[in-house]
Design a protein around this motif. Structure first.
Motif, short mmCIF file in Angstrom:
data_model
loop_
_atom_site.label_atom_id
_atom_site.label_comp_id
_atom_site.label_asym_id
_atom_site.label_seq_id
_atom_site.Cartn_x
_atom_site.Cartn_y
_atom_site.Cartn_z
N UNK A 1 0.80 -1.22 0.00
CA UNK A 1 0.00 0.00 0.00
C UNK A 1 0.84 1.27 0.00
N UNK A 2 2.11 1.16 0.37
CA UNK A 2 2.99 2.33 0.39
C UNK A 2 3.92 2.36 -0.82
N UNK A 3 3.78 1.39 -1.72
CA UNK A 3 4.71 1.30 -2.85
C UNK A 3 4.75 2.55 -3.70
N UNK A 4 3.61 3.18 -3.92
CA UNK A 4 3.59 4.37 -4.78
C UNK A 4 4.32 5.54 -4.14
N UNK A 5 4.46 5.53 -2.81
CA UNK A 5 5.15 6.63 -2.14
C UNK A 5 6.63 6.67 -2.48
N UNK A 6 7.20 5.54 -2.86
CA UNK A 6 8.62 5.52 -3.19
C UNK A 6 8.94 6.50 -4.31
N UNK A 7 8.03 6.60 -5.29
CA UNK A 7 8.23 7.55 -6.38
C UNK A 7 7.60 8.91 -6.07
N UNK A 8 6.50 8.93 -5.33
CA UNK A 8 5.83 10.19 -5.04
C UNK A 8 6.65 11.10 -4.14
N UNK A 9 7.48 10.51 -3.28
CA UNK A 9 8.29 11.32 -2.37
C UNK A 9 9.59 11.80 -3.00
N UNK A 10 9.86 11.37 -4.23
CA UNK A 10 11.03 11.85 -4.98
C UNK A 10 10.57 12.89 -6.00
N UNK A 11 11.15 14.07 -5.95
CA UNK A 11 10.70 15.18 -6.79
C UNK A 11 10.69 14.83 -8.27
N UNK A 12 11.76 14.22 -8.75
CA UNK A 12 11.88 13.95 -10.19
C UNK A 12 10.85 12.94 -10.68
N UNK A 13 10.70 11.83 -9.97
CA UNK A 13 9.76 10.81 -10.43
C UNK A 13 8.31 11.23 -10.18
N UNK A 14 8.08 12.06 -9.17
CA UNK A 14 6.71 12.51 -8.90
C UNK A 14 6.17 13.43 -9.97
N UNK A 15 7.06 14.03 -10.74
CA UNK A 15 6.62 14.98 -11.78
C UNK A 15 5.88 14.29 -12.92
#
Length: 329
Positions: free
Chosen positions: A187-201
């Motif tokens: 359930x927290x897997x998407x946070x790995x990219x969402x908490x990184x500025x570059x991948x969250x864009x």
């Protein structure tokens, strides 16, 4: 924080510019490719995105806001407030967007972690999204579920950006240490990219399958125990251990809450401007999250007794527990 007098100056009015959080052309192409009379929920989502348009307000304070009232109201959050103030100062008097490193607030229940997040959203003027991880069983709540699944829908991040008015809302992930979900889905897997500025864009919700710019979200997570949080999350956030306020700080919190409730209601002007020291001492025995209910109970009891002054007897008993049902030991 120095012991200077607390001022009543409000935070400066936020300023805003527009930011595109997705491309309408891409949404239109996906809408055109949908088979007729199929995927009605997804079709409605695309149509809503096109109707609302791709731009959202990206706001930040117009200057370094006056935060004295927050320092007084949240005496056990001074370290976090100091950090937020520093990060606001970096973009002050510049065209840079407001960037705040994701925050993780660790502490026992009732110390005001969620209240802090709400106050931060109010200070920044960015709006707020809220996800309570303890009440969820679906692992896709943040990232959405494929439209191929029955009952699928977009995730909370997508909804906050597409349905909201802001490109940089405060997103609260409450009780992140209690996240649960299907065994096959983190359930927290998407946070790995969402908490990184570059991948969250270029975040892609699994339901809509359209890239959205989630890089400006301001993340605040709360937890009771860091041991239940994966290291990849801990490595992406600033961690603050929030202690329960001491007696003096608890009295200050109780007083400010009394004044806020009194001034926020028409019936409040009937009551004294300040409660007695004895009443404040009793209130200081409660956790911050319990104080509002206690004050409301006390106000109501005082009015039933035709009094405009609160007495200790108006307050609920500190630490009272509901009777347990079962056999006596």
């Amino acid at each position: 924080m120095s012991s200077t007098a607390i001022t009543c100056v409000a935070p400066r009015i936020p300023v805003a510019r527009m930011r595109s959080i997705y491309r309408v052309e891409e949404v239109s192409r996906r809408l055109d490719k949908l088979p007729p009379k199929e995927h009605e929920s997804l079709r409605a989502t695309y149509e809503r995105m096109i109707e609302k348009g791709e731009q959202r307000f990206q706001v930040k304070p117009s200057g370094l806001p006056v935060m004295d009232a927050l320092y007084e109201e949240l005496p056990n959050f001074h370290e976090v407030l100091d950090d937020v103030r520093r990060q606001i100062a970096l973009c002050n008097d510049s065209s840079d967007a407001l960037e705040i490193t994701p925050l993780l607030l660790l502490g026992p229940p009732g110390v005001g972690k969620t209240h802090f997040a709400r106050q931060l959203a109010e200070l920044l003027g960015t709006g707020m999204g809220f996800v309570s991880m303890s009440s969820l069983t679906a692992g896709w709540v943040l990232s959405g579920a494929s439209s191929q699944w029955k009952g699928a829908r977009a995730g909370k991040v997508f909804e906050a950006l597409v349905d909201g008015d802001y490109a940089n809302p405060v997103m609260v992930v409450d009780e992140i240490d209690k996240a649960g979900g299907e065994a096959a889905y983190d359930p927290l897997g998407s946070l790995y990219s969402l908490l990184e500025h570059d991948t969250a864009s270029t975040f892609i919700d699994e339901f809509a399958e359209v890239a959205v710019d989630a890089s400006q979200l301001i993340w605040v997570a709360t937890a009771n125990d860091a041991r239940a949080i994966p290291d990849p999350i801990l490595n992406r956030v600033n961690v603050y251990e929030i202690q329960a306020p001491d007696f003096a700080a608890a009295r200050t919190i109780a007083l400010r809450l009394y004044q806020k409730l009194r001034s926020g209601h028409d019936w409040g002007k009937r009551f004294d401007e300040r409660p007695s020291d004895g009443v404040l001492d009793r209130m200081a025995e409660l956790a911050p999250r319990e104080m509002r209910r206690a004050w409301m109970t006390a106000f109501g009891n005082a009015r039933l007794a035709h009094r405009d002054t609160l007495l200790c007897e108006d307050l609920p008993v500190a630490g009272a527990k509901k009777a347990r049902i079962g056999f006596m030991q």
